[in-house]
Design an enzyme around this catalytic site. Structure first.
Site, PDB file in Angstrom:
ATOM      1  N   CYS A 131      34.588  34.582  40.575  1.00  0.00           N
ATOM      2  CA  CYS A 131      35.304  34.850  39.328  1.00  0.00           C
ATOM      3  C   CYS A 131      36.644  35.519  39.632  1.00  0.00           C
ATOM      4  CB  CYS A 131      34.448  35.728  38.428  1.00  0.00           C
ATOM      5  SG  CYS A 131      35.130  35.981  36.776  1.00  0.00           S
ATOM      6  N   CYS A 132      36.635  36.529  40.500  1.00  0.00           N
ATOM      7  CA  CYS A 132      37.878  37.208  40.866  1.00  0.00           C
ATOM      8  C   CYS A 132      38.842  36.251  41.560  1.00  0.00           C
ATOM      9  CB  CYS A 132      37.584  38.402  41.786  1.00  0.00           C
ATOM     10  SG  CYS A 132      37.074  39.905  40.924  1.00  0.00           S
ATOM     11  N   CYS A 214      39.448  44.107  34.173  1.00  0.00           N
ATOM     12  CA  CYS A 214      38.844  43.230  33.174  1.00  0.00           C
ATOM     13  C   CYS A 214      37.764  43.974  32.390  1.00  0.00           C
ATOM     14  CB  CYS A 214      38.217  42.021  33.862  1.00  0.00           C
ATOM     15  SG  CYS A 214      39.410  40.878  34.580  1.00  0.00           S
ATOM     16  N   CYS A 217      34.162  44.343  33.712  1.00  0.00           N
ATOM     17  CA  CYS A 217      34.044  44.967  35.033  1.00  0.00           C
ATOM     18  C   CYS A 217      34.634  46.369  35.063  1.00  0.00           C
ATOM     19  CB  CYS A 217      34.723  44.089  36.078  1.00  0.00           C
ATOM     20  SG  CYS A 217      34.017  42.428  36.117  1.00  0.00           S
ATOM     21  N   CYS A 248      38.904  44.282  44.222  1.00  0.00           N
ATOM     22  CA  CYS A 248      38.598  42.911  43.844  1.00  0.00           C
ATOM     23  C   CYS A 248      38.969  41.921  44.931  1.00  0.00           C
ATOM     24  CB  CYS A 248      39.325  42.539  42.561  1.00  0.00           C
ATOM     25  SG  CYS A 248      41.110  42.433  42.740  1.00  0.00           S
TER      26      CYS A 248
HETATM   27  S1  SF4 Z   1      37.316  41.700  37.468  1.00  0.00           S
HETATM   28 FE1  SF4 Z   1      35.403  40.824  36.616  1.00  0.00          FE
HETATM   29  S2  SF4 Z   1      35.959  39.461  34.897  1.00  0.00           S
HETATM   30 FE2  SF4 Z   1      37.843  39.985  36.072  1.00  0.00          FE
HETATM   31  S3  SF4 Z   1      38.100  38.274  37.447  1.00  0.00           S
HETATM   32 FE3  SF4 Z   1      36.913  39.820  38.609  1.00  0.00          FE
HETATM   33  S4  SF4 Z   1      34.717  39.398  38.208  1.00  0.00           S
HETATM   34 FE4  SF4 Z   1      35.948  38.193  36.733  1.00  0.00          FE
END
Ligand code: SF4
Length: 266
Positions: A131-132, A214, A217, A248
């Protein structure tokens, strides 16, 4: 699991510093920051990568104040808190400068959402990393392509993992010069300057949040937790106290120190 209800209970929340007088050495650190930004601007094209954090709002303000040729952009992951989106609009209006929106690749995002649910990020580190990568790292890499330098709000005081952040370094991961003009700023420096200059910041800083990313998170923290303990907290284990696990992937590459054209002490 969500950002609003996790593990706070009745314990007092984090409260950001209120500082009425300039911390010792602040004027020198501010002067060095402005000098570093001016040097960064000479590495054209240079961009400020903003997460709309308090650090990035200080840098956005200084870039506007000194009318530097540094374009600002922010990654719109599609998961930003409403407070961040509101701040984004307010800051552009206040300073008359754009914060360019950089979004994930549409096809990559469609692939991500079709193969894993929103809650998968809490279940495996691989799902969270994917996701990141799609929402943050890949768009960042695209945005930095062809640039000579980028500016970030990293500070040494933020975590053990950032304790040796230099003012300027070659970023081997992205292939350009990286400037961290706030590397030596303390928390007190930051909040003293924000209040003195009336710099807009996220409303979440007054709701127990010390570090904001985000929405899924990020959570508020107790007063005795590490400032980055509210980031990806379900992954943090032995190094929660130092914040070394709360990255991240954007800033984890080890920098190569470069002291050729800055007076920075890093
Ligand atoms: S911080 Fe969380 S929602 Fe944002 S990109 Fe990374 S995993 Fe995805």
């Amino acid at each position: 699991m969500n950002a609003a209800t996790n593990v706070i209970g009745t314990t007092p929340w984090y409260a950001r510093p209120r500082v009425d007088t300039a911390p010792a050495g602040f004027d020198q650190r501010l002067a060095q920051t402005r000098e570093t930004l001016a040097i960064a601007a000479k590495h054209a094209p240079c961009v400020l990568a903003s997460s709309l954090s308090v650090e990035d709002m200080v840098l956005f303000y200084l870039v506007a104040l000194d009318a530097l040729a540094i374009e600002t952009f922010a990654l719109d992951t599609g998961k930003l808190p409403a407070a961040t989106l509101n701040l984004w609009a307010d800051a552009q209006t206040k300073y008359g400068r754009a914060i360019v929106r950089v979004a994930p690749d549409t096809r990559d995002l469609a692939q991500l959402t079709s193969t894993q649910s929103d809650s998968a990020i809490y279940e495996t580190k691989a799902a969270r990393a994917l996701c990141c990568d799609i929402r943050k790292t890949a768009p960042l890499r695209n945005q930095l392509a062809g640039k000579a330098a980028w500016v970030t709000g990293l500070r040494r005081a933020q975590s053990a993992g950032r304790a040796s952040v230099p003012q300027q370094a070659w970023d081997a991961a992205f292939g350009l010069e990286k400037f961290n003009p706030l590397a030596e700023w303390t928390d007190e420096d930051l909040w003293y300057f924000v209040d003195r200059e009336e710099i807009p910041v996220s409303a979440l800083y007054d709701k127990g949040y010390a570090s904001i990313g985000c929405d899924p998170c990020t959570r508020p923290i107790r007063y005795d937790e590490h400032p980055r303990a509210g980031r990806w907290w379900w992954e943090a284990t032995a190094d929660t106290a130092t914040g070394t696990s709360t990255e991240c992937g954007i800033h984890v590459a080890a920098p190569t120190l470069n002291t050729n054209d800055t007076k920075a002490t890093a």
